[in-house]
Design a protein around this motif. Sequence first.
Motif: not given
Length: 255
Positions: A158, A192, A227, A231, A250, A253-254
């Motif tokens: 992250d 993103r 997330e 990306s 996840e 979902r993103r």
Amino acid sequence: PLVKELFGLSELEEAVRLKFGLRKVVIVAGDSDESDDVKREIGRAGSRVLAQSMEPGDIVAVMGGTTMARMAAHLKVSAPMKDNWFVPARGGLGESVDYQANTIASELAKRTGARYRMLHVPDHLSEDAYQSIMQEPNVREVVDMIRSARIVVHGIGDAATMARRRKLSQETIDELIRDGALAEAFGYYFDREGRVVHRMVTAGLRLEDIEAAGTVIGLAGGRSKGEAIASVMRFGHDDVLVTDEAAAEEALRRA
Ligand code: BG6
């Protein structure tokens, strides 16, 4: 839980593979955020993928991090790989020594009977320092090997977590956040859409080397990284993703 009922892990692997256009996806059960055993399973699965991908003569460039360290601890090969090389993908990134790319490259070489080289150069260099350090024949030789790696293996983090771990200045962190950085991989920061929002002069692997590598393998798990994984997959140069169930859900979902 709902996704789990609808999809078995192999369906989830296929869904992630198609979503991000990957060659192969391996998903282990669980969530590494909640259990260290799950991270160990990612390491084990990653080591199998790497062993299957390596051919004699290959140079493998590896990144650092705790997930990569788990992978290194599990790699097993049936015969010594005397013609293979492990090299760190980048110089020091201010990580603790157990998790540095140099340490991981040497551990992998020891476990497989392969050879390794180290890069004893800080990762963040000024343009002047870069120009002069690249004149050193020893450095140049390792850097040329790194940049010609056929296989690249890396973790994904992250953005904010990694920026703190790398002790970037508050000013740089604010800039990253302003630019929409969500993920960090190979020392680069991505937004993103998978665009690189922060790059620096490096003696290690450049983006063009990652694009040119034959097989790029990403290892990362934990719902909190979903997330970031999405990306980096959007950046689009990974071939194989090894992750866990929670991160995969996840990431979908993103996406
Ligand atoms: C490293 C990469 O391999 O792993 C980083 O160099 C990445 O780019 C990091 O962010 C993630 O570390 P960890 O400890 O969460 O696996």
